[in-house]
Design a protein around this motif. Structure first.
Motif, mmCIF file in Angstrom:
data_model
loop_
_atom_site.group_PDB
_atom_site.id
_atom_site.type_symbol
_atom_site.label_atom_id
_atom_site.label_comp_id
_atom_site.label_asym_id
_atom_site.label_seq_id
_atom_site.Cartn_x
_atom_site.Cartn_y
_atom_site.Cartn_z
ATOM 1 N N TRP A 200 0.836 -1.210 0.000
ATOM 2 C CA TRP A 200 0.000 0.000 0.000
ATOM 3 C C TRP A 200 0.868 1.256 0.000
ATOM 4 N N TYR A 201 2.013 1.203 0.653
ATOM 5 C CA TYR A 201 2.870 2.384 0.751
ATOM 6 C C TYR A 201 3.294 2.875 -0.631
ATOM 7 N N GLN A 202 3.465 1.970 -1.589
ATOM 8 C CA GLN A 202 3.823 2.400 -2.941
ATOM 9 C C GLN A 202 2.683 3.198 -3.566
ATOM 10 N N LEU A 203 1.440 2.793 -3.317
ATOM 11 C CA LEU A 203 0.294 3.577 -3.787
ATOM 12 C C LEU A 203 0.251 4.930 -3.090
ATOM 13 N N TYR A 204 0.531 4.933 -1.802
ATOM 14 C CA TYR A 204 0.555 6.183 -1.037
ATOM 15 C C TYR A 204 1.604 7.140 -1.591
ATOM 16 N N LEU A 205 2.807 6.622 -1.892
ATOM 17 C CA LEU A 205 3.855 7.468 -2.459
ATOM 18 C C LEU A 205 3.412 8.095 -3.778
ATOM 19 N N ASP A 206 2.789 7.291 -4.631
ATOM 20 C CA ASP A 206 2.355 7.799 -5.929
ATOM 21 C C ASP A 206 1.257 8.852 -5.759
ATOM 22 N N THR A 207 0.356 8.616 -4.813
ATOM 23 C CA THR A 207 -0.711 9.588 -4.563
ATOM 24 C C THR A 207 -0.146 10.901 -4.042
ATOM 25 N N GLY A 245 -8.627 -14.962 -11.340
ATOM 26 C CA GLY A 245 -8.064 -15.695 -10.213
ATOM 27 C C GLY A 245 -6.924 -14.993 -9.504
ATOM 28 N N LYS A 246 -6.592 -13.784 -9.917
ATOM 29 C CA LYS A 246 -5.515 -13.027 -9.274
ATOM 30 C C LYS A 246 -6.068 -11.725 -8.710
ATOM 31 N N SER A 247 -5.347 -11.171 -7.735
ATOM 32 C CA SER A 247 -5.782 -9.912 -7.131
ATOM 33 C C SER A 247 -4.636 -8.916 -7.107
ATOM 34 N N ARG A 248 -5.008 -7.656 -7.160
ATOM 35 C CA ARG A 248 -4.027 -6.580 -6.978
ATOM 36 C C ARG A 248 -4.685 -5.454 -6.198
ATOM 37 N N THR A 249 -3.915 -4.824 -5.343
ATOM 38 C CA THR A 249 -4.418 -3.729 -4.525
ATOM 39 C C THR A 249 -4.442 -2.453 -5.351
ATOM 40 N N ILE A 250 -5.604 -1.786 -5.382
ATOM 41 C CA ILE A 250 -5.719 -0.566 -6.182
ATOM 42 C C ILE A 250 -5.988 0.682 -5.325
ATOM 43 N N TRP A 269 -3.901 5.465 -3.744
ATOM 44 C CA TRP A 269 -4.710 4.793 -4.759
ATOM 45 C C TRP A 269 -3.988 4.807 -6.096
ATOM 46 N N ALA A 270 -4.372 3.843 -6.937
ATOM 47 C CA ALA A 270 -3.846 3.789 -8.298
ATOM 48 C C ALA A 270 -4.715 4.689 -9.169
ATOM 49 N N ARG A 271 -4.120 5.735 -9.736
ATOM 50 C CA ARG A 271 -4.907 6.700 -10.501
ATOM 51 C C ARG A 271 -5.582 6.062 -11.713
#
Length: 373
Positions: A200-207, A245-250, A269-271
């Motif tokens: 999640w921290y990578q999404l936070y950095l991008d946001t 069948g796969k998941s990714r955090t957005i 979040w992923a823009r």
């Protein structure tokens, strides 16, 4: 921004006196915190522990004690030394609100007055309180207040059938967004591991790069996770999209909670996936969880003047706009207040430059910014 100074005299009680305490060792701190409705996660001893460990702040925690040995007021404080901002004593650094808690005006005045007396012994030191109200106005000589930013607070109802967001149009739109997210394979779940926190921290950095705000360092979130999460004082809600069948955090919301209030503290979040409306689904779940667990308020947090879109998002949930206040000693000039309250922004850099930086670079610069100011 208007500075206000109003005189008010509390009822005298000579049995009250100020002491220094260690909130982690003195159980009376938590006992009082749990009895006062204004008590927040940011007054909790474990949050104070996070600040000390993550940033190395030196504590000066004050309490007001009565003749029977009971605490009737508390004031968490830290010394913070910035390369540009100088020596500050604050309640609290790296925290949106805190300030003194007390059962009466005299205890409030004694706590703030004792802090000011300490500030006077340090050449060039400044004192700042961050508060939800301006109820210190006029209680302490030389202490001045100014409205800071508006925060968006949702009061949760007593009965579940009354849990509706905004007007009928807004509620229907939010419900459609939540249903859309579910139809697109988005599921909301609680993070259970530090590995999920780091993802999640990578999404936070991008946001934070996109909104041009210096990010908190990863070590801060790791320490908060280790200290707060096991005690139910913090949780990370994740929006994951399941495909083939796969998941990714957005997207994800980091929530802090204690007393009567849940704070929406950090998000990422992923823009590219925002059209799927994961943030609506996350807040829908977070608010319903807060209600089910007996909390009275869901605080969406403050909004700066330069983010009207964020204000609109928080308003649609039927929130009440309330001013946050800053108290200062000695009284600063208007330009000094603007500088103090702009520490979290990067207005001196162009948006385009910041938004093109690699995420690792923004993380390093964010850590540096939190040390300088």
């Amino acid at each position: 921004m208007t500075i206000e100074k109003i005189q008010r005299t509390p009822t005298a009680d000579s049995s009250l006196h100020i002491i220094q305490v260690n909130p982690r060792l003195d159980q009376r701190w938590v006992t009082l915190l749990n009895t006062l409705p204004e008590g927040l996660i940011y007054h909790h001893p474990i949050w104070l522990e996070v600040l000390e460990e993550a940033y190395g702040y030196r504590p000066l925690h004050l309490a007001c004690e009565d003749a029977s040995g009971q605490l009737v007021g508390i004031l968490p404080l830290y010394h913070a030394q910035g390369l540009l901002s100088g020596h500050n004593i604050s309640s609290l650094p790296r925290t949106p609100v805190a300030g003194p808690l007390a059962s009466n005006d005299q205890a409030l005045a004694l706590l703030a007055g004792a802090a000011i007396e300490h500030v006077r012994t340090i050449s060039g030191a400044r004192f700042q309180l961050k508060m939800l109200t301006n109820n210190l106005d006029g209680l302490v000589d030389g202490l001045v207040s100014a409205p800071w930013r508006e925060t968006y607070l949702l009061e949760l109802p007593e009965r579940p059938e009354l849990l509706r967001f905004g007007n009928s149009r807004n509620h229907a739109q939010i419900k459609r967004a939540v249903n859309k997210a579910a139809k697109q394979g988005i599921q909301i779940s609680l993070a259970e591991t530090q590995h999920e926190l780091q993802d999640w921290y990578q999404l936070y950095l991008d946001t934070m790069r996109w909104v041009v705000v210096p990010p908190r360092p990863l070590r801060f979130f790791k320490i908060a996770w280790e200290r707060l999460q096991p005690h139910g004082l913090m949780r990370l809600l994740l929006a994951k999209r399941y495909e083939a069948g796969k998941s990714r955090t957005i997207a994800g919301l980091l929530l802090l909670m204690a007393g009567q209030t849940v704070f929406y503290a950090f998000s990422g979040w992923a823009r590219a996936d925002q059209e799927l409306r994961p943030n609506d689904a996350l807040h829908w779940r977070a608010i319903h969880d807060a209600y089910a667990e007996g909390f009275r308020y869901y605080d969406f947090g403050e909004v700066s003047k330069r983010t009207p879109g964020l204000a609109e998002f928080k308003s649609k949930w039927g929130t009440e706009r309330k001013w946050l206040y800053r108290y200062y000693y000695p009284a600063p000039r208007e330009t000094e207040i603007n500088m103090l309250d702009a520490r979290g922004s990067l207005s001196q850099l162009t948006h385009a430059t910041w938004q093109r930086l690699p995420l690792k670079t923004t993380a390093l610069l964010g850590d540096l910014a939190h040390r300088i100011f």
